[in-house]
Design an enzyme around this catalytic site. Structure first.
Site, PDB file in Angstrom:
ATOM      1  N   GLU A  66       4.362  -3.672  12.242  1.00  0.00           N
ATOM      2  CA  GLU A  66       3.373  -2.599  12.089  1.00  0.00           C
ATOM      3  C   GLU A  66       2.167  -3.217  11.411  1.00  0.00           C
ATOM      4  OE1 GLU A  66       3.097   0.181  13.400  1.00  0.00           O
ATOM      5  OE2 GLU A  66       5.124   0.293  14.219  1.00  0.00           O
ATOM      6  N   CYS A  81      -3.033   1.895   6.510  1.00  0.00           N
ATOM      7  CA  CYS A  81      -3.287   1.322   7.843  1.00  0.00           C
ATOM      8  C   CYS A  81      -3.805   2.404   8.786  1.00  0.00           C
ATOM      9  CB  CYS A  81      -2.054   0.625   8.395  1.00  0.00           C
ATOM     10  SG  CYS A  81      -0.585   1.606   8.239  1.00  0.00           S
ATOM     11  N   ASN A 133       0.799  -1.244   0.000  1.00  0.00           N
ATOM     12  CA  ASN A 133       0.000   0.000   0.000  1.00  0.00           C
ATOM     13  C   ASN A 133       0.821   1.277   0.000  1.00  0.00           C
ATOM     14  OD1 ASN A 133       0.710  -0.534   2.678  1.00  0.00           O
ATOM     15  ND2 ASN A 133      -1.060   0.549   3.472  1.00  0.00           N
ATOM     16  N   GLU A 158       8.641   3.148  14.446  1.00  0.00           N
ATOM     17  CA  GLU A 158       9.497   3.360  13.286  1.00  0.00           C
ATOM     18  C   GLU A 158       9.717   4.855  13.101  1.00  0.00           C
ATOM     19  OE1 GLU A 158       6.854   0.757  10.482  1.00  0.00           O
ATOM     20  OE2 GLU A 158       8.955   0.323  10.075  1.00  0.00           O
TER      21      GLU A 158
END
Ligand code: ADP
Length: 499
Positions: free
Chosen positions: A263, A297, A165, A477
């Site tokens: 993640e 997300c 994505n 991150e």
């Protein structure tokens, strides 16, 4: 741009074939097999053929990365930074072309494709700078003559597994810090978006990365991802993707002992209170839910709206969602491209049908457009449900598509309770003019990324990113947080020899 060295000869009009990048060379899979990458907007458009790799390719890549590890670890941070800087400039010079390829391959709009490529450039630049930041601390010792300090050292060989994505930004934000802090990398991109992976690796290779420091292996999850995470030479695995795969990786990492960063998904709420600027909230809720066809997300999938304004707000949402222009993402006027694959489109359409059949109130979309050539792409209409039961599947599970549900609530306390009653905790927004409520929200919401008066997907690349609860593995991150995952601490005591 000149034809890349690994492109196999192709007759005019035919798609190119791309290899793996292992030990500084572009080469086909050991089996010679390839797989096709087709545009989700038009499956007649063959983007390219890519190496369909297997365990032996993974083993060659891990061996190359292991061999390069000592040399790269001992390379100065300044030299590493210079390579990342150069890669950033190379990618920047190709931003338009790579952005267009991203759109063709992934299906987000051209503006988003070019924008994401620009973000990858920015990430490379940021970590070039970060490579030269302090990498440890000095402490006073009980012995005044002792030099006592810590230093952050690389993990070794890191496996990078990425989703489709954000096919260039997510690889960049994992690979740039991994390299900046002295690790070598084996990179397995999503098999739906291998061309963006190739473009990122090309920029880094052309910038002068020594052979073996970064290796790319394309292919399926089972044939490439699985042997990669099980390889005992892999010291760390960083993964972005689904919760189901994340759960498997936890088990595997528990056996191998690799450091693991996950993640995962989200079910991100945007709370709209009665005092909010409603035009502003509407624009951000629609864009948070629908841009990139809802496949972020961090996308907004629940609009939790104060009951006193819910009817009026919903009415305006319906108008806005119905007005969104679905179509070819390469056309400037398109706002919503296809979803990534036919499987995805069918899954989303199935969930929408199931929700409708269980009594959910469908207000817009819900179908699969087929006019204007959409039949050859994986299109799903932007979809809106009203009066969603927060405990229903629609209120609880991530659909990863252009689907938004409105949940009416009575005031801030109920809004917060509803927002927090999901297994995820990635991002969340509140729309209000009330400073006290903004502060309460920032304190009480269970989310790793919190917005007041802006949409849930906003995430700048120089600050930590990650979720709470089921959305991550508690690591973060990007920004300064990236160093925590990609390094380990050594504590050093140096005493003078006895006089
Ligand atoms: P998405 O559909 O969002 O890409 P997935 O979780 O299915 O999410 O996949 C994310 C990445 O993880 C992809 O590169 C995929 O090939 C890879 N992957 C999927 N399953 C596994 C697995 N069992 N082991 C290692 N990698 C995997």
């Amino acid at each position: 741009m000149a034809a890349p060295a690994h492109t196999m000869p192709a007759a005019t009009g035919q798609a190119q074939t791309y290899g793996n990048y292992i030990g500084g060379e572009w080469r086909p899979a050991a089996s010679g097999e390839t797989f096709e990458d087709r545009s989700p907007a038009n499956t007649d458009d063959l983007v390219g053929r890519f190496a369909s790799s297997a365990k032996e390719d993974v083993e060659a890549a891990v061996a190359a990365a292991a061999e390069a590890a000592d040399g790269w670890r001992r390379t100065s941070a300044v030299a590493r930074a210079n390579i990342l800087h150069k890669a950033a400039e190379i990618l920047a010079s190709r931003q338009e072309q790579v952005g267009r390829e991203l759109t063709r391959e992934e299906g987000k709009t051209l503006k988003e494709g070019i924008g994401e490529t620009g973000r990858a450039v920015q990430i490379l630049r940021y970590f070039a700078g970060e490579a030269q930041q302090p990498s440890g601390e000095h402490y006073p010792s009980m012995n005044p003559l002792t030099l006592l300090y810590t230093v952050r050292e690389p993990l070794g060989v890191v496996g990078v597994i990425t989703p489709w994505n954000f096919p260039i930004a997510i690889p960049a934000w994992k690979i740039a810090p991994a390299l900046a802090f002295g690790n070598t990398v084996v990179f397995k991109p999503a098999s739906l978006t291998p061309l963006c992976a190739v473009r990122l690796v090309e920029a880094l290779a052309e910038a002068g990365l020594p052979p073996g420091v970064l290796n790319l292996v394309t292919g399926s999850a089972g044939a490439v991802g699985d042997p990669l995470v099980r390889d005992p030479r892999i010291a760390g695995v960083t993964f972005t993707g689904s919760n189901a795969v994340g759960a498997d990786l936890r088990k595997i990492a528990a056996e191998t002992g690799a450091k693991l960063q996950l993640e995962l998904g989200g079910k991100n709420p945007a709370i709209v209170l009665a005092d909010a600027d409603l035009d502003h909230a509407l624009a951000h809720v629609v864009s948070g839910a629908m841009m990139s066809t809802g496949q972020k997300c961090t996308a907004t999938s629940r609009a939790i709206v104060d009951r006193s304004i819910a009817a009026a707000f919903t009415e305006r949402l319906v108008e806005k969602v119905k007005a969104l222009k679905v179509g070819d993402p390469l056309q400037a006027e398109t706002q919503i491209g296809p979803v990534i694959s036919e499987d995805s489109a069918e899954r989303i359409a199935g969930e929408v049908d199931a929700a409708r059949q269980s009594g959910a109130n469908l207000l817009a979309g819900g179908d699969r457009p087929s006019e204007n050539g959409h039949g050859r792409g994986h299109f799903v209409a932007p979809t809106l449900f009203g009066d969603v039961d927060p405990a229903s599947k629609l209120g609880q599970e991530e659909l990863f598509g252009p689907v938004l549900g409105v949940i009416p609530v009575d005031g801030m306390d109920e809004a917060l309770a509803v927002a927090n009653t999901v297994r995820f905790g990635l991002s969340a927004s509140l729309f209000t003019r009330d400073l006290g409520k903004a502060l309460t929200f920032a304190r009480e919401i269970q989310a790793g990324v919190v917005h007041v008066n802006s949409e849930t997907p906003g995430a700048e690349p120089h600050v930590p990113f990650g979720g709470m609860k089921g959305s991550s593995s508690y690591s973060r991150e990007q920004g300064k947080a990236a160093r925590d995952f990609f390094t380990q601490t050594k504590t050093v005591y140096i005493d003078p020899p006895p006089a």
